[in-house]
Design an enzyme around this catalytic site. Structure first.
Site, PDB file in Angstrom:
ATOM      1  CG  ASP A 105      -0.395  -0.321   2.559  1.00  0.00           C
ATOM      2  OD1 ASP A 105       0.772   0.150   2.801  1.00  0.00           O
ATOM      3  OD2 ASP A 105      -1.006  -1.132   3.130  1.00  0.00           O
TER       4      ASP A 105
ATOM      5  CE  LYS B 244      -6.218  -0.830   4.130  1.00  0.00           C
ATOM      6  NZ  LYS B 244      -6.551  -0.835   5.558  1.00  0.00           N
TER       7      LYS B 244
ATOM      8  CG  MET C  37      -3.759   7.163  11.388  1.00  0.00           C
ATOM      9  SD  MET C  37      -4.790   5.825  11.304  1.00  0.00           S
ATOM     10  CE  MET C  37      -4.400   4.903  12.935  1.00  0.00           C
TER      11      MET C  37
HETATM   12  N1  SAH Z   1       1.600   0.654  10.711  1.00  0.00           N
HETATM   13  C1  SAH Z   1       2.142   2.036  10.603  1.00  0.00           C
HETATM   14  C2  SAH Z   1       0.956   2.809  11.097  1.00  0.00           C
HETATM   15  C3  SAH Z   1      -0.124   2.889  10.035  1.00  0.00           C
HETATM   16  S1  SAH Z   1      -1.363   4.082  10.207  1.00  0.00           S
HETATM   17  C4  SAH Z   1       3.329   2.019  11.593  1.00  0.00           C
HETATM   18  O1  SAH Z   1       3.519   1.078  12.424  1.00  0.00           O
HETATM   19  O2  SAH Z   1       4.049   2.990  11.352  1.00  0.00           O
HETATM   20  C5  SAH Z   1      -0.924   5.447   9.368  1.00  0.00           C
HETATM   21  C6  SAH Z   1      -0.403   6.411  10.023  1.00  0.00           C
HETATM   22  O3  SAH Z   1       0.867   6.089  10.360  1.00  0.00           O
HETATM   23  C7  SAH Z   1      -0.395   7.962   9.579  1.00  0.00           C
HETATM   24  O4  SAH Z   1      -1.476   8.571   9.532  1.00  0.00           O
HETATM   25  C8  SAH Z   1       0.575   8.463  10.305  1.00  0.00           C
HETATM   26  O5  SAH Z   1       0.128   9.053  11.601  1.00  0.00           O
HETATM   27  C9  SAH Z   1       1.650   7.398  10.737  1.00  0.00           C
HETATM   28  N2  SAH Z   1       2.825   7.342   9.839  1.00  0.00           N
HETATM   29  C10 SAH Z   1       3.094   6.316   9.070  1.00  0.00           C
HETATM   30  N3  SAH Z   1       4.249   6.536   8.320  1.00  0.00           N
HETATM   31  C11 SAH Z   1       4.792   7.700   8.894  1.00  0.00           C
HETATM   32  C12 SAH Z   1       5.877   8.584   8.675  1.00  0.00           C
HETATM   33  N4  SAH Z   1       6.807   8.205   7.710  1.00  0.00           N
HETATM   34  N5  SAH Z   1       5.955   9.841   9.359  1.00  0.00           N
HETATM   35  C13 SAH Z   1       4.926  10.146  10.167  1.00  0.00           C
HETATM   36  N6  SAH Z   1       3.938   9.402  10.414  1.00  0.00           N
HETATM   37  C14 SAH Z   1       3.810   8.367   9.839  1.00  0.00           C
END
Ligand code: SAH
Length: 498
Positions: free
Chosen positions: A35, A57, A172
């Protein structure tokens, strides 16, 4: 026959943060389901013939529903495929990996979980914010900001989170930031509690905003920082003042066009990522067989007749071993013949075949090879130059002037790569790198008006010959490496303000 599904965490963005286990699973998969948070550099680790299914997504634009993704994984597994389901960050941290694993378990499809580095920890780390620090906290909470606390039900206990020593990390949360801040204030969290927002953490596009609980909402509006972002609330944020590191690197955030052949770009790209820069891969040349391979083949049939063999690039070494392989031979064919390498990378390519270069000149150009070889040979000695079809004449000419017997054979040929996206990639780049004269010519082949297109860009050349080729085409060259290697080029880029 049942396949297997690997639920793999891709890490937060920096491709270097993928785990070794994740990289191994990727390298061997038949199907990749990924994704939008997965970096293209990681997606490219899958084999070329692997089927890649984007189930992207992104808020508002669901390509596949979660049920469809889960059903897809089960179906592919039942078809006997080795499937990698790649997810941004960690597979379970707000990523619905739990549901996918449950469905696989229920369907009897074997699976493995390969955890990833979650953005909840990595984005703060790249902003210079430790999620725990002895002086500030003994716990941290990772929460979803997806629920709007002002609109009725939320399962979050804001009473517990409203503690500046307790560090809360929201994912998020950008859509509901004002509501979250209001709730924390209402539960007594001090207005001067530090808050950081890390947008696109660990990537060259990372942006960090620090403020306080009272000012953060206005600051977000002012700076227009948005998702994807991590929100960190608590005193640990103050550590950024001391240990900020990633976004202070000299090449941080720079987009660097890499024009060298794809098979030689890995190391360079890796180094650029490590420096916080984003490599844009745009190979303008590729290596292939020479127009007529006869001379090269004949030379290989009698390698031992030569006193010296000179390799002026890794490609020459590769071509040589291909030719030896065709004859059922290997490194033993060289006997006592001495080997010269133009520079350390070429010597490394020899070393990888178990051969030590007898000569690497102090500067990595043909002129220096000629000088050093003359010092080590006598008139009448036979020298084989195993190199590019279009190579410069200075080396054979100098050797022949001093009565060495020279066979200058075309071992490989560089050809131009047609890239219809090159203009767009160039427009996006801040720095353009040329690592050989051929890369300049390949660039011009695609974009004859290069001089004009590059006027606003920083142009960096690996050495004086490459720089001259560019200048001859009217291209202004801003930087020339002092040591004519990719590392030298990176040094030149980092020591000069670009
Ligand atoms: N599984 C992922 C999270 C998925 S939910 C993890 O463990 O990181 C998606 C959210 O993750 C985004 O809305 C944001 O809040 C955060 N996110 C993911 N990658 C990011 C990044 N490189 N920098 C900042 N926030 C990030």
């Amino acid at each position: 026959m049942t396949g297997k599904v690997w639920l793999v965490g891709a890490g937060p963005g920096d491709p270097g943060l993928l785990t070794l286990k994740g990289a191994r699973a990727l390298a061997r998969c038949d199907t990749l389901v990924y994704d939008y948070l997965a970096s293209p550099a990681i997606v490219s680790l899958a084999p070329p013939d692997c089927e890649k299914i984007y189930v992207g997504k992104k808020a508002g634009a669901h390509t596949f529903s979660q049920d469809e993704i889960t059903a897809l994984l089960v179906r592919l597994g039942r078809e006997g495929k080795r499937v990698v389901r790649l997810k941004g960050g960690d597979v379970f941290v707000f990523a619905r990996g739990g549901e996918e694993a449950e469905a696989l378990a229920a369907a009897g499809v074997p699976f493995e979980i390969v955890p990833g580095i979650t953005s909840a920890i990595a984005a703060p780390a790249y902003a210079g914010i430790p999620v725990t620090h002895r002086e500030h906290n003994t716990a941290f909470t990772v929460a979803t900001g997806h629920e709007d606390p002002t609109k009725g039900y939320t399962s979050l206990d804001f009473g517990k989170l409203a503690n500046r020593k307790a560090t809360t990390i929201f994912l998020m949360a950008m859509g509901n930031l004002a509501g979250i801040v209001a709730e924390l204030r209402a539960h007594g969290l001090d207005g001067d509690t530090p808050v950081a927002i890390v947008h696109e953490g660990t990537k060259p596009s990372q942006r960090v905003l620090t403020a306080t609980l009272d000012t953060i909402v206005d600051e977000v509006a002012r700076t227009e920082i948005g998702a994807p972002a991590i929100v960190v609330i608590g005193d640990v944020v103050r550590e950024r003042e001391h240990i900020r590191w990633f976004d202070t690197q000299p090449l941080f955030g720079k987009r660097v066009l890499v024009t060298r052949p794809a098979h030689q770009a890995d190391d360079f790209s890796q180094r650029l990522w490590e420096m916080g820069a984003e490599p844009i891969l745009a190979p303008t040349i590729a290596i292939g067989p020479p127009d007529d391979p006869t001379a090269a083949r004949e030379a290989i049939a009698r390698v031992r007749d030569y006193a010296w063999i000179v390799f002026t690039s890794r490609n020459g070494v590769d071509a040589c071993f291909d030719a030896l392989g065709e004859r059922g031979r290997d490194a033993r064919a060289f006997g006592d013949t001495k080997l010269a390498a133009i520079g350390p990378k070429t010597a490394e390519a020899l070393a990888a075949r178990g051969l030590r270069a007898d000569l690497i000149p102090p500067t990595y150009v043909n002129e220096a090879v000629a000088t050093e070889l003359l010092a080590r040979t006598a008139p009448g000695d036979r020298v084989l130059l195993y190199r590019a079809q279009q190579a410069r004449d200075v080396l054979p000419d100098t050797l022949r002037e001093h009565d060495r017997t020279v066979d200058d054979v075309a071992a490989y040929r560089t050809r131009f790569v047609d890239d219809s996206d090159l203009a767009e990639k160039t427009a996006r780049a801040d720095i353009i790198t040329f690592t050989s004269s051929s890369t300049v010519r390949g660039f011009l082949h695609n974009l004859p008006n290069a001089a004009e297109l590059l006027r606003e860009k920083t142009v960096a050349a690996i050495g004086p010959i490459t720089a001259q080729t560019a200048r001859d085409a009217g291209i202004r060259v801003d930087l020339v490496a002092e040591e004519f290697t990719v590392d030298g080029l990176l040094d030149a880029l980092t020591t000069t303000t670009v």
